[in-house]
Design a protein around this motif. Structure first.
Motif, PDB file in Angstrom:
ATOM      1  N   ARG A  40     -11.645 -59.351  58.671  1.00  0.00           N
ATOM      2  CA  ARG A  40     -11.087 -58.698  59.976  1.00  0.00           C
ATOM      3  C   ARG A  40     -11.343 -59.529  61.200  1.00  0.00           C
ATOM      4  O   ARG A  40     -11.943 -60.520  60.974  1.00  0.00           O
ATOM      5  N   LYS A  41     -10.581 -59.207  62.141  1.00  0.00           N
ATOM      6  CA  LYS A  41     -10.632 -60.018  63.342  1.00  0.00           C
ATOM      7  C   LYS A  41     -11.556 -59.377  64.376  1.00  0.00           C
ATOM      8  O   LYS A  41     -11.723 -58.361  64.764  1.00  0.00           O
ATOM      9  N   VAL A  42     -12.458 -60.179  65.016  1.00  0.00           N
ATOM     10  CA  VAL A  42     -13.395 -59.859  65.910  1.00  0.00           C
ATOM     11  C   VAL A  42     -12.938 -60.569  67.247  1.00  0.00           C
ATOM     12  O   VAL A  42     -13.188 -61.971  67.129  1.00  0.00           O
ATOM     13  N   GLY A  43     -12.039 -60.079  68.299  1.00  0.00           N
ATOM     14  CA  GLY A  43     -11.421 -61.020  69.110  1.00  0.00           C
ATOM     15  C   GLY A  43     -10.647 -61.722  68.565  1.00  0.00           C
ATOM     16  O   GLY A  43      -9.538 -61.469  67.914  1.00  0.00           O
ATOM     17  N   ARG A  44     -10.691 -63.196  68.765  1.00  0.00           N
ATOM     18  CA  ARG A  44      -9.865 -64.280  68.285  1.00  0.00           C
ATOM     19  C   ARG A  44     -10.399 -64.754  66.790  1.00  0.00           C
ATOM     20  O   ARG A  44     -10.021 -65.662  66.235  1.00  0.00           O
ATOM     21  N   HIS A  45     -11.599 -64.164  66.488  1.00  0.00           N
ATOM     22  CA  HIS A  45     -12.389 -64.758  65.333  1.00  0.00           C
ATOM     23  C   HIS A  45     -12.256 -64.088  64.248  1.00  0.00           C
ATOM     24  O   HIS A  45     -12.300 -62.879  64.439  1.00  0.00           O
ATOM     25  N   ARG A  46     -12.214 -64.652  62.936  1.00  0.00           N
ATOM     26  CA  ARG A  46     -12.102 -63.842  61.751  1.00  0.00           C
ATOM     27  C   ARG A  46     -13.576 -63.786  61.028  1.00  0.00           C
ATOM     28  O   ARG A  46     -14.465 -64.692  61.381  1.00  0.00           O
ATOM     29  N   ARG A  47     -13.694 -62.590  60.566  1.00  0.00           N
ATOM     30  CA  ARG A  47     -15.200 -62.297  59.955  1.00  0.00           C
ATOM     31  C   ARG A  47     -14.785 -62.175  58.584  1.00  0.00           C
ATOM     32  O   ARG A  47     -13.977 -60.934  58.134  1.00  0.00           O
ATOM     33  N   ILE A  48     -15.611 -62.490  57.491  1.00  0.00           N
ATOM     34  CA  ILE A  48     -15.312 -62.203  56.090  1.00  0.00           C
ATOM     35  C   ILE A  48     -16.629 -61.624  55.390  1.00  0.00           C
ATOM     36  O   ILE A  48     -17.687 -62.225  55.808  1.00  0.00           O
ATOM     37  N   ARG A  49     -16.552 -60.474  54.671  1.00  0.00           N
ATOM     38  CA  ARG A  49     -17.873 -59.890  54.111  1.00  0.00           C
ATOM     39  C   ARG A  49     -18.193 -61.140  52.931  1.00  0.00           C
ATOM     40  O   ARG A  49     -17.388 -61.517  52.349  1.00  0.00           O
ATOM     41  N   LEU A  50     -19.651 -61.034  52.794  1.00  0.00           N
ATOM     42  CA  LEU A  50     -20.144 -61.878  51.936  1.00  0.00           C
ATOM     43  C   LEU A  50     -19.424 -61.241  50.474  1.00  0.00           C
ATOM     44  O   LEU A  50     -19.244 -62.355  49.754  1.00  0.00           O
ATOM     45  N   GLU A  51     -19.854 -60.102  50.511  1.00  0.00           N
ATOM     46  CA  GLU A  51     -19.023 -59.597  49.097  1.00  0.00           C
ATOM     47  C   GLU A  51     -17.831 -59.875  48.681  1.00  0.00           C
ATOM     48  O   GLU A  51     -17.453 -60.183  47.453  1.00  0.00           O
ATOM     49  N   ASP A  52     -16.774 -59.990  49.804  1.00  0.00           N
ATOM     50  CA  ASP A  52     -15.532 -60.353  49.418  1.00  0.00           C
ATOM     51  C   ASP A  52     -15.301 -61.742  48.947  1.00  0.00           C
ATOM     52  O   ASP A  52     -14.669 -62.097  47.900  1.00  0.00           O
ATOM     53  N   VAL A  53     -16.132 -62.772  49.649  1.00  0.00           N
ATOM     54  CA  VAL A  53     -16.287 -63.934  49.435  1.00  0.00           C
ATOM     55  C   VAL A  53     -16.688 -64.325  48.117  1.00  0.00           C
ATOM     56  O   VAL A  53     -16.305 -65.293  47.298  1.00  0.00           O
ATOM     57  N   VAL A  54     -17.686 -63.667  47.569  1.00  0.00           N
ATOM     58  CA  VAL A  54     -18.270 -63.676  46.309  1.00  0.00           C
ATOM     59  C   VAL A  54     -17.265 -63.241  45.087  1.00  0.00           C
ATOM     60  O   VAL A  54     -17.166 -63.970  44.016  1.00  0.00           O
ATOM     61  N   ALA A  55     -16.431 -62.133  45.444  1.00  0.00           N
ATOM     62  CA  ALA A  55     -15.626 -61.721  44.594  1.00  0.00           C
ATOM     63  C   ALA A  55     -14.503 -62.630  44.331  1.00  0.00           C
ATOM     64  O   ALA A  55     -13.803 -62.777  43.114  1.00  0.00           O
ATOM     65  N   TYR A  56     -14.095 -63.243  45.547  1.00  0.00           N
ATOM     66  CA  TYR A  56     -13.067 -64.318  45.528  1.00  0.00           C
ATOM     67  C   TYR A  56     -13.517 -65.448  44.574  1.00  0.00           C
ATOM     68  O   TYR A  56     -12.523 -66.047  43.684  1.00  0.00           O
ATOM     69  N   GLN A  57     -14.799 -65.767  44.814  1.00  0.00           N
ATOM     70  CA  GLN A  57     -15.147 -66.896  44.068  1.00  0.00           C
ATOM     71  C   GLN A  57     -15.195 -66.901  42.657  1.00  0.00           C
ATOM     72  O   GLN A  57     -14.792 -67.641  41.706  1.00  0.00           O
ATOM     73  N   GLN A  58     -15.596 -65.658  42.270  1.00  0.00           N
ATOM     74  CA  GLN A  58     -15.374 -64.995  40.877  1.00  0.00           C
ATOM     75  C   GLN A  58     -14.231 -65.104  40.338  1.00  0.00           C
ATOM     76  O   GLN A  58     -13.782 -65.674  38.971  1.00  0.00           O
ATOM     77  N   ALA A  59     -13.215 -64.601  41.076  1.00  0.00           N
ATOM     78  CA  ALA A  59     -11.960 -64.193  40.689  1.00  0.00           C
ATOM     79  C   ALA A  59     -11.241 -65.798  40.299  1.00  0.00           C
ATOM     80  O   ALA A  59     -10.677 -65.817  39.197  1.00  0.00           O
ATOM     81  N   THR A  60     -11.359 -66.805  41.041  1.00  0.00           N
ATOM     82  CA  THR A  60     -11.063 -68.028  41.018  1.00  0.00           C
ATOM     83  C   THR A  60     -11.672 -68.797  39.845  1.00  0.00           C
ATOM     84  O   THR A  60     -11.011 -69.400  39.242  1.00  0.00           O
ATOM     85  N   ARG A  61     -12.885 -68.589  39.816  1.00  0.00           N
ATOM     86  CA  ARG A  61     -13.551 -69.357  38.671  1.00  0.00           C
ATOM     87  C   ARG A  61     -12.737 -68.757  37.424  1.00  0.00           C
ATOM     88  O   ARG A  61     -12.933 -69.347  36.438  1.00  0.00           O
ATOM     89  N   SER A  62     -12.848 -67.347  37.223  1.00  0.00           N
ATOM     90  CA  SER A  62     -12.203 -66.787  36.017  1.00  0.00           C
ATOM     91  C   SER A  62     -10.756 -67.393  35.783  1.00  0.00           C
ATOM     92  O   SER A  62     -10.513 -67.474  34.577  1.00  0.00           O
ATOM     93  N   THR A  63     -10.008 -67.325  36.825  1.00  0.00           N
ATOM     94  CA  THR A  63      -8.569 -67.939  36.616  1.00  0.00           C
ATOM     95  C   THR A  63      -8.551 -69.350  36.252  1.00  0.00           C
ATOM     96  O   THR A  63      -8.026 -69.789  34.936  1.00  0.00           O
ATOM     97  N   SER A  64      -9.535 -70.148  36.610  1.00  0.00           N
ATOM     98  CA  SER A  64      -9.638 -71.635  36.162  1.00  0.00           C
ATOM     99  C   SER A  64     -10.088 -71.801  34.800  1.00  0.00           C
ATOM    100  O   SER A  64      -9.553 -72.505  34.049  1.00  0.00           O
ATOM    101  N   GLN A  65     -11.093 -70.780  34.331  1.00  0.00           N
ATOM    102  CA  GLN A  65     -11.734 -70.796  33.204  1.00  0.00           C
ATOM    103  C   GLN A  65     -10.646 -70.418  31.968  1.00  0.00           C
ATOM    104  O   GLN A  65     -10.201 -71.110  31.043  1.00  0.00           O
ATOM    105  N   ARG A  66      -9.633 -69.334  32.308  1.00  0.00           N
ATOM    106  CA  ARG A  66      -8.638 -68.898  31.453  1.00  0.00           C
ATOM    107  C   ARG A  66      -7.650 -70.056  31.308  1.00  0.00           C
ATOM    108  O   ARG A  66      -7.031 -70.280  30.180  1.00  0.00           O
ATOM    109  N   ALA A  67      -7.317 -70.815  32.485  1.00  0.00           N
ATOM    110  CA  ALA A  67      -6.193 -71.720  32.289  1.00  0.00           C
ATOM    111  C   ALA A  67      -6.774 -73.142  31.671  1.00  0.00           C
ATOM    112  O   ALA A  67      -6.088 -73.743  30.727  1.00  0.00           O
ATOM    113  N   LEU A  68      -8.061 -73.389  31.783  1.00  0.00           N
ATOM    114  CA  LEU A  68      -8.612 -74.475  30.964  1.00  0.00           C
ATOM    115  C   LEU A  68      -8.759 -74.030  29.288  1.00  0.00           C
ATOM    116  O   LEU A  68      -8.356 -74.904  28.525  1.00  0.00           O
TER     117      LEU A  68
END
Length: 81
Positions: A40-68
């Motif tokens: 979400r944007k707060v003025g000109r700045h973007r803010r990301i929920r920690l929960e979303d960062v962790v979910a993104y990290q898990q999803a990318t790791r899972s994708t990488s593991q499947r590809a490997l």
């Protein structure tokens, strides 16, 4: 392995998210603009929920593991070792 506790609704800056994901800040911004990382944007700045960062990290790791695993399976089928 160190453990850290954070509030569930903690919001991060793009730099904080980049450090957690071990990527550059511009990469995080591109992922947000592409819609792959909710924010979400707060003025000109973007803010990301920690929960979303962790979910993104898990999803990318899972994708990488499947590809490997797919590459390892293909190597076995081709008898490459």
């Amino acid at each position: 392995q160190p453990v850290a506790l954070f509030p569930q609704e903690l919001e991060l800056t793009t730099q904080d998210a980049a450090q957690i994901l071990n990527v550059s800040r511009p990469f995080v911004v591109k992922e947000m603009e592409a819609g792959r990382l909710p924010h979400r944007k707060v003025g000109r700045h973007r803010r990301i929920r920690l929960e979303d960062v962790v979910a993104y990290q898990q999803a990318t790791r899972s994708t990488s593991q499947r590809a490997l695993q797919a590459l390892a399976d293909q190597a076995q089928e081709l008898d490459l070792g």
